[in-house]
Design a protein around this motif. Structure first.
Motif, mmCIF file in Angstrom:
data_model
loop_
_atom_site.group_PDB
_atom_site.id
_atom_site.type_symbol
_atom_site.label_atom_id
_atom_site.label_comp_id
_atom_site.label_asym_id
_atom_site.label_seq_id
_atom_site.Cartn_x
_atom_site.Cartn_y
_atom_site.Cartn_z
ATOM 1 N N MET A 291 0.826 -1.205 0.000
ATOM 2 C CA MET A 291 0.000 0.000 0.000
ATOM 3 C C MET A 291 0.863 1.259 0.000
ATOM 4 O O MET A 291 0.492 2.274 -0.595
ATOM 5 C CB MET A 291 -0.949 0.006 1.211
ATOM 6 N N TRP A 292 2.004 1.206 0.680
ATOM 7 C CA TRP A 292 2.931 2.336 0.613
ATOM 8 C C TRP A 292 3.408 2.542 -0.820
ATOM 9 O O TRP A 292 3.452 3.675 -1.314
ATOM 10 C CB TRP A 292 4.134 2.111 1.528
ATOM 11 N N ALA A 293 3.774 1.456 -1.501
ATOM 12 C CA ALA A 293 4.254 1.556 -2.880
ATOM 13 C C ALA A 293 3.159 2.095 -3.798
ATOM 14 O O ALA A 293 3.413 2.929 -4.676
ATOM 15 C CB ALA A 293 4.744 0.196 -3.367
ATOM 16 N N LEU A 294 1.931 1.619 -3.609
ATOM 17 C CA LEU A 294 0.815 2.100 -4.421
ATOM 18 C C LEU A 294 0.569 3.583 -4.178
ATOM 19 O O LEU A 294 0.329 4.352 -5.119
ATOM 20 C CB LEU A 294 -0.440 1.283 -4.100
ATOM 21 N N TRP A 295 0.640 3.996 -2.927
ATOM 22 C CA TRP A 295 0.459 5.409 -2.589
ATOM 23 C C TRP A 295 1.603 6.261 -3.131
ATOM 24 O O TRP A 295 1.398 7.415 -3.533
ATOM 25 C CB TRP A 295 0.364 5.557 -1.078
ATOM 26 N N ALA A 296 2.822 5.711 -3.194
ATOM 27 C CA ALA A 296 3.994 6.477 -3.622
ATOM 28 C C ALA A 296 4.032 6.705 -5.127
ATOM 29 O O ALA A 296 4.371 7.796 -5.591
ATOM 30 C CB ALA A 296 5.273 5.766 -3.169
ATOM 31 N N VAL A 297 3.697 5.696 -5.925
ATOM 32 C CA VAL A 297 3.826 5.835 -7.388
ATOM 33 C C VAL A 297 2.475 5.938 -8.091
ATOM 34 O O VAL A 297 2.400 6.406 -9.228
ATOM 35 C CB VAL A 297 4.633 4.661 -7.986
ATOM 36 N N GLY A 298 1.410 5.504 -7.417
ATOM 37 C CA GLY A 298 0.106 5.504 -8.064
ATOM 38 C C GLY A 298 -0.397 6.869 -8.503
ATOM 39 O O GLY A 298 -0.789 7.038 -9.664
ATOM 40 N N PRO A 299 -0.424 7.878 -7.616
ATOM 41 C CA PRO A 299 -0.958 9.185 -8.023
ATOM 42 C C PRO A 299 -0.255 9.796 -9.230
ATOM 43 O O PRO A 299 -0.904 10.368 -10.107
ATOM 44 C CB PRO A 299 -0.764 10.036 -6.765
ATOM 45 N N ALA A 300 1.069 9.699 -9.291
ATOM 46 C CA ALA A 300 1.803 10.276 -10.422
ATOM 47 C C ALA A 300 1.434 9.571 -11.722
ATOM 48 O O ALA A 300 1.222 10.223 -12.765
ATOM 49 C CB ALA A 300 3.309 10.187 -10.179
ATOM 50 N N LEU A 301 1.341 8.247 -11.685
ATOM 51 C CA LEU A 301 0.971 7.502 -12.889
ATOM 52 C C LEU A 301 -0.482 7.774 -13.279
ATOM 53 O O LEU A 301 -0.799 7.933 -14.459
ATOM 54 C CB LEU A 301 1.182 6.008 -12.665
ATOM 55 N N GLU A 302 -1.358 7.820 -12.291
ATOM 56 C CA GLU A 302 -2.773 8.093 -12.592
ATOM 57 C C GLU A 302 -2.947 9.479 -13.201
ATOM 58 O O GLU A 302 -3.776 9.690 -14.089
ATOM 59 C CB GLU A 302 -3.615 7.956 -11.328
ATOM 60 N N GLN A 303 -2.143 10.432 -12.746
ATOM 61 C CA GLN A 303 -2.229 11.791 -13.278
ATOM 62 C C GLN A 303 -1.830 11.840 -14.746
ATOM 63 O O GLN A 303 -2.508 12.465 -15.559
ATOM 64 C CB GLN A 303 -1.325 12.717 -12.480
ATOM 65 N N VAL A 304 -0.744 11.178 -15.098
ATOM 66 C CA VAL A 304 -0.254 11.268 -16.468
ATOM 67 C C VAL A 304 -1.010 10.328 -17.409
ATOM 68 O O VAL A 304 -1.169 10.636 -18.596
ATOM 69 C CB VAL A 304 1.269 10.974 -16.522
ATOM 70 N N LEU A 305 -1.491 9.201 -16.891
ATOM 71 C CA LEU A 305 -2.192 8.235 -17.737
ATOM 72 C C LEU A 305 -3.696 8.500 -17.818
ATOM 73 O O LEU A 305 -4.327 8.172 -18.822
ATOM 74 C CB LEU A 305 -1.978 6.818 -17.210
ATOM 75 N N GLY A 306 -4.248 9.070 -16.786
ATOM 76 C CA GLY A 306 -5.699 9.165 -16.708
ATOM 77 C C GLY A 306 -6.245 7.949 -15.977
ATOM 78 O O GLY A 306 -5.558 6.929 -15.816
#
Length: 298
Positions: free
Chosen positions: A152-167
């Motif tokens: 969950m830490w890893a998902l929180w760390a990289v998820g928002p940035a990827l979701e922002q650029v990918l949609g």
């Protein structure tokens, strides 16, 4: 001698409808009212008053900002998918704490005998295990609660940035297909009775995607490379870790991200839709082949 009784000609000077004290001979091309220089707005033909311009703008559809990969929405958009995935994993973990049956019934398993004596697994038609396993986590043993905490830490760390650029929909497809890729590789090369739980396959897919997209657009990739190397070392050196889930997720995530990042601009939407569908079709085909191989001869 005759007398002319016709009315005197109009000699009043027109004034701006918003500023009556200012003389002007310019009319708004839309409403035909007189407007002074302060109230004039350039138009395709002539000038318009501020009210007509404002009215026209209300009917204009404003362009939605997009990222370099075509995702809609402002950069400050809330990462809804990331937070939802974290919430789903936490809810599943709480369900595990309430009953071990949650693990038995939804973990990844090719074919095997469950603790209640029943035979289950993907080969027995329980294909949903390929997906549901990515929301479960080990609750005891060597890792215990650290399993879900790290993921969950890893998902929180990289998820928002990827979701922002990918949609949102591209990011969701990336996460789910990466997790599915890990399950499928375990199903293909692991022993049928080998079981696994965890979002690690999906997380490794996000790591791979972060690296690919970072390299494509010149972002810093050093930290993600370091994180990947450390986790791969742990994967192959610590017992009871499904390396198939990690490697399968990493390969699928990196491949799908490459399709997203290197798609020609003219065909971007087509590629972004086709790539996840083709990936899903390929993984489904591999599952069918393995299932046929595990099916008893008639």
């Amino acid at each position: 001698m005759s007398t002319d009784h016709s009315p005197a000609p109009e000699t009043s000077v027109p004034t701006c409808y918003r500023h009556p004290g200012r003389e002007t001979y310019v009319r708004c091309t839309r409403c035909d009212r007189f407007i002074c220089p302060e109230c004039m707005r350039d138009a395709a033909v002539g000038h318009q008053c501020v009210e007509c311009v404002a009215e026209g703008n209300r009917g204009v559809r404003r362009a939605v900002p997009r990222t370099v990969l075509g995702a809609r929405g402002p950069a400050s958009a809330v990462p809804v998918v990331t937070y939802t995935l974290i919430g789903a994993c936490v809810a599943a973990y709480l369900a595990e704490l309430a009953s071990w049956r949650v693990v038995w019934e939804f973990m990844m398993l090719g074919r095997g005998v469950l603790p209640d004596g029943a035979v289950g697994g993907v080969a027995e038609g329980e294909w949903y295990r390929l997906f549901t396993t990515m929301f479960l986590h080990q609750r005891g043993g060597t890792f215990g609660i650290t399993h879900i905490l790290f993921n969950m830490w890893a998902l929180w760390a990289v998820g928002p940035a990827l979701e922002q650029v990918l949609g949102r929909w591209r990011f969701l497809a990336l996460y789910v297909l990466s997790g599915l890729g890990g399950s499928v590789l375990l199903y293909l090369v692991g022993a049928p009775e080998e079981s696994a739980v965890g979002a690690s396959g999906a997380i490794f897919g996000l790591f791979g995607a972060f690296f690919v997209i970072g390299r494509r657009f010149g972002g810093p990739v050093g930290p993600i490379v370091f994180l990947l190397v450390i986790n791969l070392i742990i994967t192959f050196s610590v017992p009871n870790i499904s390396w198939q889930g990690h490697v399968g997720g990493l390969v699928v995530g990196a491949a799908l991200a490459a399709a997203y990042a290197y798609a020609p601009a003219a065909r971007r939407n087509l590629v972004h839709i086709a790539a996840p569908l083709l990936t899903l079709a390929l993984l489904a085909t591999l599952v069918l082949v393995r299932t046929a191989d595990l099916s008893p001869a008639t």
